[in-house]
Design an enzyme around this catalytic site. Structure first.
Site, PDB file in Angstrom:
ATOM      1  N   MET A   1      47.550  31.703  36.102  1.00 37.81           N
ATOM      2  CA  MET A   1      46.220  31.729  36.672  1.00 37.81           C
ATOM      3  C   MET A   1      45.212  31.765  35.553  1.00 37.81           C
ATOM      4  O   MET A   1      45.340  32.547  34.633  1.00 37.81           O
ATOM      5  CB  MET A   1      46.048  32.964  37.555  1.00 37.81           C
ATOM      6  CG  MET A   1      44.672  33.091  38.149  1.00 37.81           C
ATOM      7  SD  MET A   1      44.239  31.680  39.150  1.00 37.81           S
ATOM      8  CE  MET A   1      45.565  31.731  40.335  1.00 37.81           C
ATOM      9  N   CYS A   2      44.231  30.893  35.631  1.00 36.83           N
ATOM     10  CA  CYS A   2      43.218  30.812  34.588  1.00 36.83           C
ATOM     11  C   CYS A   2      41.859  30.628  35.246  1.00 36.83           C
ATOM     12  O   CYS A   2      41.745  30.358  36.438  1.00 36.83           O
ATOM     13  CB  CYS A   2      43.505  29.651  33.639  1.00 36.83           C
ATOM     14  SG  CYS A   2      45.174  29.677  32.946  1.00 36.83           S
ATOM     15  N   GLY A   3      40.826  30.761  34.433  1.00 36.33           N
ATOM     16  CA  GLY A   3      39.476  30.513  34.901  1.00 36.33           C
ATOM     17  C   GLY A   3      38.893  29.311  34.205  1.00 36.33           C
ATOM     18  O   GLY A   3      39.105  29.107  33.004  1.00 36.33           O
TER      19      GLY A   3
ATOM     20  N   ARG B   1      39.819  36.322  35.519  1.00 37.35           N
ATOM     21  CA  ARG B   1      40.990  35.602  36.024  1.00 37.35           C
ATOM     22  C   ARG B   1      42.042  35.396  34.934  1.00 37.35           C
ATOM     23  O   ARG B   1      43.218  35.241  35.233  1.00 37.35           O
ATOM     24  CB  ARG B   1      40.565  34.228  36.558  1.00 37.35           C
ATOM     25  CG  ARG B   1      39.624  34.274  37.730  1.00 37.35           C
ATOM     26  CD  ARG B   1      39.057  32.897  38.022  1.00 37.35           C
ATOM     27  NE  ARG B   1      40.094  31.920  38.285  1.00 37.35           N
ATOM     28  CZ  ARG B   1      40.569  31.622  39.493  1.00 37.35           C
ATOM     29  NH1 ARG B   1      40.106  32.258  40.558  1.00 37.35           N
ATOM     30  NH2 ARG B   1      41.502  30.701  39.647  1.00 37.35           N
TER      31      ARG B   1
ATOM     32  N   SER C   1      39.729  30.587  30.520  1.00 37.29           N
ATOM     33  CA  SER C   1      40.435  31.836  30.253  1.00 37.29           C
ATOM     34  C   SER C   1      41.903  31.636  30.601  1.00 37.29           C
ATOM     35  O   SER C   1      42.254  30.764  31.386  1.00 37.29           O
ATOM     36  CB  SER C   1      39.838  32.983  31.073  1.00 37.29           C
ATOM     37  OG  SER C   1      39.949  32.719  32.460  1.00 37.29           O
TER      38      SER C   1
END
Length: 561
Positions: free
Chosen positions: A1-3, A37, A59
């Site tokens: 999971m990333c932003g 995130r 991120s």
């Protein structure tokens, strides 16, 4: 999971800076929200193209590979990739390889929009991305066909002349007008115009074959011949989907006592089946956390302590409400239906899988705490804003936080527990794909099998635009990632092509005919696990091997207990 956060803004100074304090403040708020995130690494790359300032921020939540990989991915040619997703099928990713880096290496060798479309169209997994091809000054972006990862869009206006893409919002804000990015297309933008590419991947339509008078299933212990193959294939498809979603998750600690995988666990057939299957593919030394949320209900407490005040005169009723309740003198119960079914099913898991530590995490949410969290959740879930959105988002928010208590057994004292799992399995999709809602029964009464087929197609069509983006934003705010085994495109396509009467039978009683195929698969799987766990004469570990082989070869139906 990333932003992911991307902005294209007219540069207002010779050095390419943007002298707009309100935009800078908004951009910083969005950058911080996206950093939540991906707490492991964050970076920003700024590119000047003509009169525009392009800002790429990403991120990273490390769930693949041996080492942290800072985003955006970049090369010497100026190409950039912000990637929020997981590649489970379509492109081989080695256990220690970072899937974002792997995708970036593939994209660097592509020369046309069609090649980029086809590359992403071959991928199975939840994702959102922003890819900048420097040689053509073209920005590509999009989401997977089911919309399992959030990506929000702000289109330039006269008052807000910038272009934004962001994984999460900061709630209602005068600086943008956000919308969920459609999953129907991949998009390419040359900073001056937005042009959708042709549809890059299609979800298989529902099989429209109508049965005449199919035989009825009498009980779950006997699978009729016309359902045998479908049951075995569902077990195989779902087992493979779970395996892809729980393997190769990096360890953050050398302690095997820390869970890497959790299940959003209501005790229903969907979440229980996922827990059953996860047990096959998660290291036996590791616990699996089962996250179960219950909210304090002030209305029930009022009736319990004060009686039913609804019959009192209006003035007296207002006075009692205004004076409030003395919570210190009462015992608050969190025995909501999902808690009771969850407690029942965790004991079944402990009986069938005795070698596993099952942490049933009781996430108890006091009324005042839920009330205090409401503005936070409303901001995170934006632009979703209905009462139903809020109700579902609140449950996911506290579940994903993972703070609660566990017990070693039914009568044991609770011990405080915070889940260390970063991957949360979610059973969403089974109701839509296998007729789990009550409205399917209503449709059948009015229109027969044809109405069921139409309702299934409607549910399938709504999946990409319904709740997945909202859920992604809420869960990821705690630095965790939700994965949906039922929404693997492979599983979706398999279930879509099955004739309707193999998945659901509204002629049968409530709680039996809904998701009939899944109920039969779960019962067959359970019997196979009982065989393995009750075989005292087997050598240690041999029962698991026999059960594993039986499921893989489709022979579990013959394992009687």
């Amino acid at each position: 999971m990333c932003g992911i956060l991307f902005s294209a803004c007219p540069a207002t100074a010779e050095d390419g800076s943007v002298h707009d304090q309100s935009f800078d403040e908004l951009h910083e708020q969005l950058r911080f929200a996206n950093a939540c995130r991906g707490p492991d690494a964050q970076d920003t790359v700024v590119v000047l193209e003509g009169s525009y300032r392009l800002s790429f921020t990403a991120s990273e939540l490390r769930l693949r590979g041996e080492a942290y990989v800072s985003q955006p991915h970049k090369d010497d040619q100026g190409n950039l990739l912000c990637w929020n997703g997981e590649i489970f099928e379509g492109t081989e990713v080695a256990p220690l390889e970072n899937d974002g880096a792997k995708l970036f290496s593939l994209l660097q060798n592509l020369r046309t929009s069609a090649e980029i479309r086809d590359c992403l169209g071959n991928i199975e997994g939840p994702y959102a991305f922003v890819y900048y091809e420097r040689s053509t000054q073209t920005l590509y972006f999009g989401r997977d066909p089911l919309g399992r990862r959030s990506l929000l869009l702000h289109r330039p206006t006269r008052a807000q002349p910038y272009f934004l893409l962001t994984s999460v919002s900061v709630g209602a804000h005068p600086g943008y007008t956000l919308e969920e990015l459609s999953t129907e297309h991949l998009y390419a933008v040359d900073i001056a115009a937005l042009a959708p590419l042709e549809i890059f991947a299609r979800i298989e339509p529902i099989n429209r074959l109508l049965p005449d008078d199919p035989p009825k299933v009498q009980d779950l212990d006997t699978i009729p011949p016309h359902l045998t193959t479908a049951v075995d294939d569902l077990i195989s498809q779902l087992d493979h989907s779970v395996m892809l979603r729980v393997r190769d998750i990096p360890r953050r600690s050398k302690l095997s006592s820390q869970a890497r995988v959790a299940v959003l666990f209501s005790g229903g057939i969907d979440s229980t089946m996922l827990a059953f299957l996860a047990n096959r593919h998660v290291d036996p030394a590791e616990p699996i956390d089962l996250l179960n949320v219950a909210f304090e209900n002030p209305r029930k407490i009022t009736v319990k302590t004060e009686g039913n005040i609804g019959g009192l005169p209006k003035r007296e009723r207002k006075r009692k409400i205004r004076e409030g309740l003395d919570y210190s003198t009462m015992e608050v119960s969190y025995d909501v239906p999902d808690r009771l079914t969850g407690l029942q099913e965790v004991e079944e898991l402990r009986r069938l899988c005795p070698g596993r530590t099952w942490n049933f995490v009781e996430v108890n949410v006091p009324f005042e705490e839920s009330k205090g969290a409401r503005p936070i959740v409303e901001a995170i879930m934006f632009p979703s804003r209905t009462v139903m959105d809020l109700s579902l988002a609140m449950a996911l928010y506290f579940a994903a936080r993972g703070v609660g208590q566990i017990r070693s057994g039914p009568d044991a004292q609770p011990v405080a527990h915070t889940s260390t799992a970063r991957v949360l399995l979610n059973g969403l999709g089974s109701d839509e794909l296998m007729g789990g809602y009550g409205r399917f029964r209503t449709a059948f009464k009015h229109g027969g099998w044809q109405a069921i087929v139409d309702e299934l197609q409607l549910e399938l069509d709504r999946i990409p635009v319904r709740n997945l983006g909202r859920d992604d934003r809420v869960i990821s705010s705690h630095g965790r990632e939700t994965r949906h085994p039922f929404l693997s495109l492979s599983v979706v396509s398999f279930l879509a092509q099955l004739p309707v009467h193999l998945k659901v039978d509204p002629r049968l009683e409530s709680g039996f005919g809904e998701k009939l195929l899944l109920r039969l698969a779960a019962r067959k799987k359970k019997r196979a696990m009982q065989f393995g766990s009750h075989s005292a004469r087997m050598a240690p570990g041999e029962g698991d091997k026999h059960e594993r082989d039986a499921v893989q070869s489709g022979r579990t139906g013959g394992l009687e207990v």
